[in-house]
Scaffold this motif. Structure first.
Motif, mmCIF file in Angstrom:
data_model
loop_
_atom_site.group_PDB
_atom_site.id
_atom_site.type_symbol
_atom_site.label_atom_id
_atom_site.label_comp_id
_atom_site.label_asym_id
_atom_site.label_seq_id
_atom_site.Cartn_x
_atom_site.Cartn_y
_atom_site.Cartn_z
ATOM 1 N N ASN A 32 -5.857 -4.946 10.808
ATOM 2 C CA ASN A 32 -6.379 -4.573 9.775
ATOM 3 C C ASN A 32 -5.829 -3.030 8.944
ATOM 4 O OD1 ASN A 32 -8.456 -3.390 7.372
ATOM 5 N ND2 ASN A 32 -9.655 -3.994 8.395
ATOM 6 N N PRO A 33 -5.562 -3.036 8.001
ATOM 7 C CA PRO A 33 -4.646 -2.069 7.536
ATOM 8 C C PRO A 33 -5.206 -0.743 7.508
ATOM 9 C CG PRO A 33 -4.028 -4.079 5.927
ATOM 10 C CD PRO A 33 -5.375 -4.455 6.995
ATOM 11 N N SER A 34 -6.652 -0.702 7.526
ATOM 12 C CA SER A 34 -7.668 0.229 7.834
ATOM 13 C C SER A 34 -7.557 0.765 9.259
ATOM 14 C CB SER A 34 -8.593 0.007 6.661
ATOM 15 O OG SER A 34 -8.965 -0.450 5.770
ATOM 16 N N ARG A 41 -1.312 0.459 11.617
ATOM 17 C CA ARG A 41 -0.364 0.421 10.829
ATOM 18 C C ARG A 41 0.940 -0.155 10.345
ATOM 19 N NH1 ARG A 41 -0.823 4.515 14.644
ATOM 20 N NH2 ARG A 41 1.183 4.394 14.540
ATOM 21 N N ARG A 44 -0.135 -2.209 6.899
ATOM 22 C CA ARG A 44 -0.744 -1.146 6.134
ATOM 23 C C ARG A 44 0.864 -1.372 5.404
ATOM 24 N NH1 ARG A 44 -3.223 -0.795 2.575
ATOM 25 N NH2 ARG A 44 -5.222 -0.095 3.582
ATOM 26 N N GLN A 45 2.091 -0.761 6.117
ATOM 27 C CA GLN A 45 3.453 -0.995 5.945
ATOM 28 C C GLN A 45 3.395 -1.890 5.315
ATOM 29 O OE1 GLN A 45 5.700 0.209 8.949
ATOM 30 N NE2 GLN A 45 8.293 0.323 7.378
ATOM 31 N N ASP A 48 1.702 -1.787 1.600
ATOM 32 C CA ASP A 48 2.552 -0.278 0.638
ATOM 33 C C ASP A 48 3.500 -1.150 0.481
ATOM 34 O OD1 ASP A 48 0.395 1.247 1.198
ATOM 35 O OD2 ASP A 48 1.207 2.390 2.677
ATOM 36 N N GLN A 229 -10.938 -0.090 0.102
ATOM 37 C CA GLN A 229 -9.659 -0.188 -0.202
ATOM 38 C C GLN A 229 -10.002 -0.400 -1.984
ATOM 39 O OE1 GLN A 229 -12.518 -1.900 1.467
ATOM 40 N NE2 GLN A 229 -11.745 -2.125 3.517
ATOM 41 N N THR A 237 -11.351 -5.865 3.161
ATOM 42 C CA THR A 237 -9.935 -6.118 4.026
ATOM 43 C C THR A 237 -8.981 -6.342 3.465
ATOM 44 O OG1 THR A 237 -11.245 -6.297 5.879
ATOM 45 C CG2 THR A 237 -8.717 -6.747 6.531
ATOM 46 N N GLU A 238 -7.897 -5.956 2.835
ATOM 47 C CA GLU A 238 -6.489 -6.911 2.161
ATOM 48 C C GLU A 238 -5.892 -8.422 3.163
ATOM 49 O OE1 GLU A 238 -6.298 -2.179 1.618
ATOM 50 O OE2 GLU A 238 -6.803 -3.761 3.196
ATOM 51 N N VAL A 240 -3.372 -9.879 3.490
ATOM 52 C CA VAL A 240 -2.056 -8.655 3.859
ATOM 53 C C VAL A 240 -1.125 -9.657 3.725
ATOM 54 C CG1 VAL A 240 -0.622 -7.266 5.969
ATOM 55 C CG2 VAL A 240 -2.601 -7.044 5.864
#
Length: 387
Positions: A32-34, A41, A44-45, A48, A229, A237-238, A240
């Protein structure tokens, strides 16, 4: 000959390279990116980096791209989010009679909430005139939403001209560029627009992912509530893997944009020449000098479109009678009705959309054009005999 898919404007097959880019985020980097731990992480990277890549490809900044579940949500976020968040400035909206239902139905919803919407007409080429937009503007107009390229006939709208005439007006300008992406060059920060909607599955990316570009300073009232988000614009939740896939699909489609444009225009010429040589009755719909290259909308007088689509399907040729969102409906195309009105009812009722994509080959197009012409000729001859 195997099945020939000529309905890429409805959805496009995912590019295998896009699938390859997505797979690690289903298995290895599933976090989970959060989440603050290293697994989160890594996710999340990926989000991004994908957003930054898309921003560079679209000539804008990453913080101006909000990820959505697709073009429909992006359109709704722009229209409902802006209108309900700025109704103190006015409650008048301008759109056209040929918008995708994601825009048209959002405007209808706003009418139920007390807003007033002006639906501009188009000419027989499917184009709205900037002068009509200017005439419809009022002091209380807060939003103008006009699509970049039409999803049924391909006609490209004068987005730059309309944007320029809105520069000194309070109204913000939104355009649905879902069909235009990959065919038109989209340098978003240089376009005189405030919001742009895009979707991945029209450019050989995954379904269920899109984005909304917003120019700096534009604020929107959220439609979803929960997490923080997307800079508090869209809770949830994104996705991904899909975000990574969207980025890859955008990269690939823009790499070959000029080559695809020439190829799809060539395919249209093959259809036109074949229909002409086979001496069938047909007429092209839309602005042929200013249209998206992958969309070819053709009316075959004397034929009911449902009968033609069934015959094409039996011949393993997949086409459409209009937008994907109304597939299976017997209602005539609202786009063609806006273009031709009651006097053009036969043209409306006999229209088929052929839309090309990266999986089509020259051999397929030659075969399909001849098969379609044979089927049309048979149906037209049958109708002439009955008459």
């Amino acid at each position: 000959m195997e099945s020939i898919y000529l309905d890429h404007a409805a959805t496009s097959p995912i590019d295998p390279r896009v699938v390859d880019a997505m797979l690690p985020y289903y298995y290895e980097h599933f976090g989970n990116p959060s989440s603050i731990h290293h697994i989160g992480r890594a996710a999340r990277q990926a989000v991004d980096e994908a957003r930054q890549t898309m921003a560079e490809l679209l000539h804008t900044k990453a913080n101006q791209l909000t990820i959505t579940s697709g073009g429909t949500e992006a359109d709704n976020m722009a229209i409902l989010g802006y209108a309900t968040g700025h109704e103190a400035k006015g409650k008048h909206i301008i759109t056209t009679m040929i918008e995708h239902h994601a825009v048209g139905h959002a405007c209808k919803e706003l009418e139920q909430r007390g807003f007033e919407v002006t639906y501009l007409p188009v000419d027989e080429a499917g184009k709205v005139h900037p002068a009509a937009v200017e005439s419809a503007l009022r002091e209380d107009t807060i939003l103008v939403t006009i699509m970049y390229g039409n999803n049924e006939v391909g006609t490209i709208q004068p987005i730059v001209e309309i944007g320029e005439l809105l520069r000194d007006h309070q109204a913000v300008f939104h355009t649905d560029a879902v069909q235009a992406c990959g065919s038109m060059e989209l340098q978003l920060d240089d376009l005189p627009v405030d919001m742009v909607s895009l979707s991945a599955h029209k450019i050989n990316g995954p379904k269920g992912i899109g984005l909304l570009y917003t120019k700096k300073g534009i604020t929107l009232k959220p439609l979803l509530f929960g997490g923080e988000q997307e800079r508090k614009r869209r809770a949830g939740t994104e996705n991904v893997a899909a975000i990574v896939g969207f980025s890859k699909a955008l990269e690939l489609t823009l790499e070959t944009a000029s080559e695809k444009r020439e190829r799809y225009l060539r395919y249209s010429r093959v259809f036109f020449d074949t229909f002409t040589n086979m001496n069938i009755s047909f007429v092209i719909n839309g602005d042929q000098n200013d249209r998206l290259p992958h969309i070819l909308n053709v009316s075959f007088p004397g034929i009911q479109v449902e009968a033609l689509l069934v015959a094409l399907d039996m011949a393993q040729i997949a086409a459409s009678s209009g937008s994907a969102c109304t597939a299976g409906s017997l209602e005539p195309s609202h786009v063609l009705q806006a273009m031709y009105g009651e006097k053009g009812q036969e043209r409306v009722n006999s229209a088929v959309r052929f839309s090309f994509g990266i999986t089509n080959t020259d051999e397929e197009i030659d075969f399909a054009a001849n098969e379609i012409a044979k089927i049309v000729k048979r149906l037209q001859d049958q109708q002439a005999f009955i008459s």
